[in-house]
Design an enzyme around this catalytic site. Structure first.
Site, short mmCIF file in Angstrom:
data_model
loop_
_atom_site.label_atom_id
_atom_site.label_comp_id
_atom_site.label_asym_id
_atom_site.label_seq_id
_atom_site.Cartn_x
_atom_site.Cartn_y
_atom_site.Cartn_z
N HIS A 1 -8.38 0.24 -3.92
CA HIS A 1 -9.29 0.04 -2.79
C HIS A 1 -10.03 1.34 -2.52
O HIS A 1 -9.45 2.28 -1.96
CB HIS A 1 -8.44 -0.40 -1.58
CG HIS A 1 -9.20 -0.60 -0.31
ND1 HIS A 1 -8.57 -0.73 0.91
CD2 HIS A 1 -10.53 -0.72 -0.05
CE1 HIS A 1 -9.47 -0.90 1.86
NE2 HIS A 1 -10.67 -0.89 1.30
N SER B 1 0.85 -1.19 0.00
CA SER B 1 0.00 0.00 0.00
C SER B 1 0.88 1.24 0.00
O SER B 1 1.65 1.48 0.94
CB SER B 1 -0.90 0.03 1.24
OG SER B 1 -1.43 1.34 1.38
N MET C 1 -11.00 -6.54 5.55
CA MET C 1 -10.29 -5.51 6.31
C MET C 1 -9.96 -6.09 7.68
O MET C 1 -10.85 -6.53 8.41
CB MET C 1 -11.16 -4.27 6.51
CG MET C 1 -11.31 -3.37 5.29
SD MET C 1 -9.76 -2.83 4.52
CE MET C 1 -8.91 -2.03 5.87
N ASP D 1 -4.94 3.08 -1.95
CA ASP D 1 -5.98 3.36 -0.95
C ASP D 1 -6.59 4.74 -1.17
O ASP D 1 -5.98 5.76 -0.86
CB ASP D 1 -5.37 3.30 0.46
CG ASP D 1 -5.13 1.89 0.91
OD1 ASP D 1 -6.06 1.08 0.84
OD2 ASP D 1 -4.01 1.59 1.36
N ASP E 1 -6.11 -6.89 4.38
CA ASP E 1 -5.57 -5.52 4.40
C ASP E 1 -5.67 -4.93 5.81
O ASP E 1 -6.75 -4.79 6.35
CB ASP E 1 -6.40 -4.69 3.41
CG ASP E 1 -5.91 -3.26 3.25
OD1 ASP E 1 -4.87 -2.91 3.81
OD2 ASP E 1 -6.60 -2.50 2.53
N HIS F 1 -1.12 -1.54 -4.23
CA HIS F 1 -2.41 -1.28 -3.57
C HIS F 1 -2.60 0.23 -3.41
O HIS F 1 -1.76 0.92 -2.83
CB HIS F 1 -2.40 -1.97 -2.20
CG HIS F 1 -3.72 -1.95 -1.49
ND1 HIS F 1 -4.75 -2.82 -1.80
CD2 HIS F 1 -4.17 -1.17 -0.48
CE1 HIS F 1 -5.78 -2.57 -1.00
NE2 HIS F 1 -5.47 -1.57 -0.19
N MET G 1 -12.31 3.58 -0.61
CA MET G 1 -12.98 3.83 0.68
C MET G 1 -13.74 5.15 0.53
O MET G 1 -13.41 6.16 1.15
CB MET G 1 -11.93 3.89 1.79
CG MET G 1 -11.36 2.51 2.12
SD MET G 1 -9.81 2.59 3.04
CE MET G 1 -8.66 2.70 1.67
N MET H 1 -9.32 7.44 -0.20
CA MET H 1 -10.14 7.82 0.96
C MET H 1 -10.76 9.19 0.75
O MET H 1 -10.10 10.10 0.23
CB MET H 1 -9.27 7.86 2.22
CG MET H 1 -8.53 6.57 2.49
SD MET H 1 -7.54 6.71 3.98
CE MET H 1 -6.85 5.06 4.05
C1 DX5 Z 1 -6.36 1.16 5.66
C2 DX5 Z 1 -5.84 0.84 4.28
C3 DX5 Z 1 -4.69 -0.11 4.29
C4 DX5 Z 1 -3.49 0.41 5.00
C5 DX5 Z 1 -2.55 -0.70 5.27
O1 DX5 Z 1 -7.50 1.94 5.54
O2 DX5 Z 1 -6.85 0.25 3.51
O3 DX5 Z 1 -4.36 -0.50 2.97
O4 DX5 Z 1 -2.83 1.41 4.29
O5 DX5 Z 1 -1.51 -0.18 6.03
P1 DX5 Z 1 -0.75 -1.04 7.13
O6 DX5 Z 1 -0.15 -2.19 6.40
O7 DX5 Z 1 0.24 -0.10 7.65
O8 DX5 Z 1 -1.77 -1.48 8.13
ZN ZN Z 2 -6.39 -0.78 1.51
#
Ligand code: DX5
Ligand code: ZN
Length: 225
Positions: free
Chosen positions: A68, A10, A139, A37, A175, A35, A70, A39
């Site tokens: 991903h 990620s 998750m 992320d 994840d 990956h 969110m 948000m």
């Molecule tokens: C959380 C994300 C993850 C996160 C993982 O909302 O979806 O992908 O970045 O990070 P680590 O591996 O540090 O938990």
């Molecule tokens: Zn993620």
């Protein structure tokens, strides 16, 4: 049927001022997927980046872009993420009332469709869309931030998701809080895609990433034997 192991770093934990290099470095270091992320500060209490950044990263690697989302709603933005070069687009089951429609839209865009479940969301929400998805993302922390601790109860959920998948060609991704210390437990339960942000990007540069990716893969392989 055992699906191939994929390590999906990620970039949330990468150096945002040098994202292009961070993406190509981690792939050179042996990661198969990247990956992404996304948000929105609404579905999750944090804001990261959107399709324009992903589009700018696309020329830096040919590796699979594992996106991903969110965000809520997701449907109005699916075409933009497809156009940005995402290969897999994962929506949260909790992000909208029409999960089946979201999955159909992603596949109609020619992309692989994923569904992510927050820790408290039961697997039963997937029961009637199993033919419409290519990936299930469990998750193992509450989404929104990197660097959180893995929730131990998720190992049983991963095992149940694995059983639900059976022989279907569906990837099972985990994840949140994934490290070399728990990767074996996670793959033993049936996951074949491991996301890791802080565990991989704790170093800087290809040489460091080669070590962190290899450590994760070695631990993950132990759980698959
Ligand atoms: C959380 C994300 C993850 C996160 C993982 O909302 O979806 O992908 O970045 O990070 P680590 O591996 O540090 O938990
Ligand atoms: Zn993620």
């Amino acid at each position: 049927m055992t699906r191939p192991l994929k390590i999906s770093p990620s970039i949330l934990a990468a150096d945002f001022s040098r994202l292009g290099e961070e993406v190509s470095d981690v792939v050179e270091a042996g990661a198969e997927w990247v990956h992404l992320d996304v948000m929105d500060g609404h579905f999750v209490p944090n804001i990261s980046f959107g399709p324009a950044i992903i589009k700018a990263l696309r020329p830096h690697t040919t590796a699979v872009f594992d996106c991903h989302l969110m965000i809520a709603p997701a449907d109005p933005y699916l075409a933009a993420f497809a156009d940005a070069g995402c290969d897999i687009i994962t929506v949260h089951a909790e992000a909208g009332p029409h999960l089946h429609r979201s999955l159909q839209t992603i596949r109609a865009l020619g992309k692989k469709a994923g569904v992510s479940l927050n820790p408290a969301t039961p697997l039963s929400i997937l029961e009637h869309v199993m033919d419409d998805l290519d990936l299930i993302l469990i998750m193992s922390v509450n989404p929104g931030f990197g660097g959180q601790k893995y929730i131990p109860a998720m190992t049983d959920k991963i095992a149940k998701a694995h059983a639900l998948i059976g022989n279907r060609p569906i990837d099972l991704e985990v994840d949140g809080g994934v490290t070399a210390a728990n990767a074996a437990e996670i793959t033993r339960a049936g996951a074949n895609v491991l996301v890791a942000g802080s565990a991989i990007y704790k170093g800087r540069g290809v040489a460091d990433y080669r070590q962190t990716v290899a450590a994760l893969r070695q631990a993950a392989d132990t759980g698959r034997m």
